[in-house]
Design an enzyme around this catalytic site. Structure first.
Site, PDB file in Angstrom:
ATOM      1  N   HIS A 114       0.815  -1.210   0.000  1.00 36.49           N
ATOM      2  CA  HIS A 114       0.000   0.000   0.000  1.00 36.49           C
ATOM      3  C   HIS A 114       0.851   1.263   0.000  1.00 36.49           C
ATOM      4  CE1 HIS A 114      -3.442   2.525   1.691  1.00 36.49           C
ATOM      5  NE2 HIS A 114      -3.952   1.943   0.630  1.00 36.49           N
ATOM      6  N   ASP A 121      17.496   9.385  -8.226  1.00 35.54           N
ATOM      7  CA  ASP A 121      18.923   9.693  -8.141  1.00 35.54           C
ATOM      8  C   ASP A 121      19.425   9.930  -6.723  1.00 35.54           C
ATOM      9  OD1 ASP A 121      19.069   9.467 -10.865  1.00 35.54           O
ATOM     10  OD2 ASP A 121      19.057  11.626 -11.271  1.00 35.54           O
ATOM     11  N   HIS A 294      -9.247  10.775   0.865  1.00 34.64           N
ATOM     12  CA  HIS A 294      -8.340   9.631   0.751  1.00 34.64           C
ATOM     13  C   HIS A 294      -7.072   9.858   1.573  1.00 34.64           C
ATOM     14  CE1 HIS A 294      -5.554   6.829  -1.480  1.00 34.64           C
ATOM     15  NE2 HIS A 294      -6.631   6.071  -1.394  1.00 34.64           N
ATOM     16  N   LYS A 296      -4.196  10.556   4.572  1.00 37.81           N
ATOM     17  CA  LYS A 296      -3.725   9.953   5.812  1.00 37.81           C
ATOM     18  C   LYS A 296      -2.682  10.901   6.399  1.00 37.81           C
ATOM     19  CE  LYS A 296      -4.268   6.576   2.422  1.00 37.81           C
ATOM     20  NZ  LYS A 296      -5.687   6.387   2.458  1.00 37.81           N
ATOM     21  N   ASP A 301      -0.016  20.123  17.678  1.00 36.79           N
ATOM     22  CA  ASP A 301       0.612  21.342  18.195  1.00 36.79           C
ATOM     23  C   ASP A 301       1.258  22.110  17.047  1.00 36.79           C
ATOM     24  OD1 ASP A 301      -0.379  20.798  20.669  1.00 36.79           O
ATOM     25  OD2 ASP A 301       1.498  20.053  21.508  1.00 36.79           O
TER      26      ASP A 301
END
Length: 412
Positions: A114, A121, A294, A296, A301
């Site tokens: 996933h 490079d 979608h 995540k 803080d």
């Protein structure tokens, strides 16, 4: 997680959605001189997927070494002509398949590669949650996806480079890229004030099973003022929920943004089973209503942030191969916070206790049963025997590949 350390002196660019991510990746590939390594869950044969294919074939034609790793289930719709054009150009294509096909179909529904990673490079890397499909462009329509990635220059690239090399069994290239990176580091890179501190963390089924979740919980425990979590598939375990509750008890404001217009109906149902508990402990629950979320990502803080591929559900936290970067940098955290505050103000609705309380006792019984069933599902899935670890990634080089089976498009 213990094998890698925080690096200092990194330059970070937050990329929102495909409009920012795809041009940045394609530009890096077009500038490649030595090698390109790319991992993705989904690669579709559409406008975006064909543009990536063209960029990789062009790079291989210039003599650039190109290694691409895709998930055997998430990218199962790539056809023979699409794959043959890559391998004929010299692109090395690797397919992650932890279980052998059954009757010609990939059956690894619950163990997936996933990660979404790019290294070029040893100089620039990308980490995030964006797949290579038109679904990540606003032009896709009402079901286009909201997501983020980060472009990295600096010492953290070496960690990601070595990780990708190890994944395809090409360690010597990682050593060469590290030397090249060290030659290009700016003066003073090792001073904290010189740039962002970054930790690259990957989750696997062997030595780092809970690495990403542990970093999230560490951030929750350290936060004192304000926490914003945007997560597409939210269904964490007891320890994560306890860390959220403890953050609220310390006086931190905790805002959780979930999908209000999900791409899969079961996603909203699973998350909503936790609404009563989350609201009871003082977590603010918001639903993103403009289109499917979608992402995540999280910010805590003024300096702590994360961007990556890992959802906070049993599949990402216990079964899938995932990768996130964790960042300590006021500028980057501030930019991510600003983007999330904008979503909260203009595109989200807050879930109230009143609408949750209206649900009857049968709903709450079902919620309790569903939570415990889904939380313990990974233990059952782990009973299915896997291939030998070295056999999970199959290399397709220079020979026609079998046309992969047509699976239902996945939302990961």
């Amino acid at each position: 997680m213990s094998e890698r350390q925080w690096t200092q002196g990194n330059e970070l660019t937050l990329l929102e959605n495909g409009e920012a991510f795809f041009p940045a990746v394609f530009e890096a590939i077009e500038a490649a001189r030595d090698y390109v390594m790319l991992e993705t869950f989904i690669w579709f044969d559409d406008e975006v997927g064909r543009a990536l294919r063209t960029a990789l074939i062009d790079a291989a034609g210039r003599g650039v070494k190109v290694d691409i790793t895709v998930d055997g289930y998430g990218s199962a719709e790539l056809g023979r002509d699409f794959v043959d054009g890559l391998t004929d150009a010299g692109v090395r294509l690797h397919v992650f398949a932890p279980l052998p096909p059954m009757l010609g179909y990939q059956i690894n529904l619950f163990r997936r590669l996933h990660r979404k990673l790019v290294v070029v490079d040893g100089e620039v890397a990308f980490v995030g949650g964006i797949n290579y499909s038109g679904e990540h462009l606003r032009s896709f329509g009402a079901k286009s996806k909201q997501d983020y990635a980060v472009k990295i220059r600096g010492p953290a690239v070496a960690d990601i480079d070595r990780f990708c090399c190890d994944a395809i069994g090409d360690a010597p290239k990682g050593r060469r890229s590290l030397r090249g990176l060290l030659r290009r580091l700016p003066r003073g890179w090792n001073r904290p004030e010189a740039g962002a501190q970054v930790l690259f963390v990957a989750r696997d089924d062997h030595n780092h099973r809970s690495a990403i979740e542990a970093m999230y919980r560490l951030g929750l425990r350290k936060a004192r003022r304000d926490i914003i979590l945007l997560n597409a598939y939210f269904f964490p375990g007891y320890r994560f929920l306890r860390a959220m509750r403890q953050a609220v008890e310390r006086g931190a404001r905790v805002r959780l943004i979930l999908q209000g217009e999900p791409d899969k109906d079961y996603v909203k149902f699973a998350g909503s089973t936790l609404y009563d508990y989350l609201l009871k402990i003082g977590v603010e629950v918001w639903e993103y209503m403009e289109r499917p979320a979608h992402a995540k990502v999280a910010v805590m803080d003024d300096e702590w942030a994360t961007v990556g591929s890992s959802n906070l559900d049993p599949f990402s936290l216990s079964l899938n191969l995932e990768a996130n970067v964790f960042v300590q940098d006021a500028a980057f955290a501030g930019e991510l916070r600003g983007r999330l505050e904008h979503l909260l103000e203009h595109h989200c609705r807050r879930v109230t206790r009143e609408e949750v309380k209206r649900r009857g006792p049968l709903w709450h019984l079902w919620r309790w049963l569903a939570y415990h069933l889904l939380r313990h599902f990974p233990r059952l899935a782990q009973l299915v025997p896997l291939r030998n670890e070295r056999e999970q990634v199959t290399r397709v080089v220079g020979t026609p590949a079998e046309t992969p089976p047509q699976n239902e498009a996945n939302a990961g």
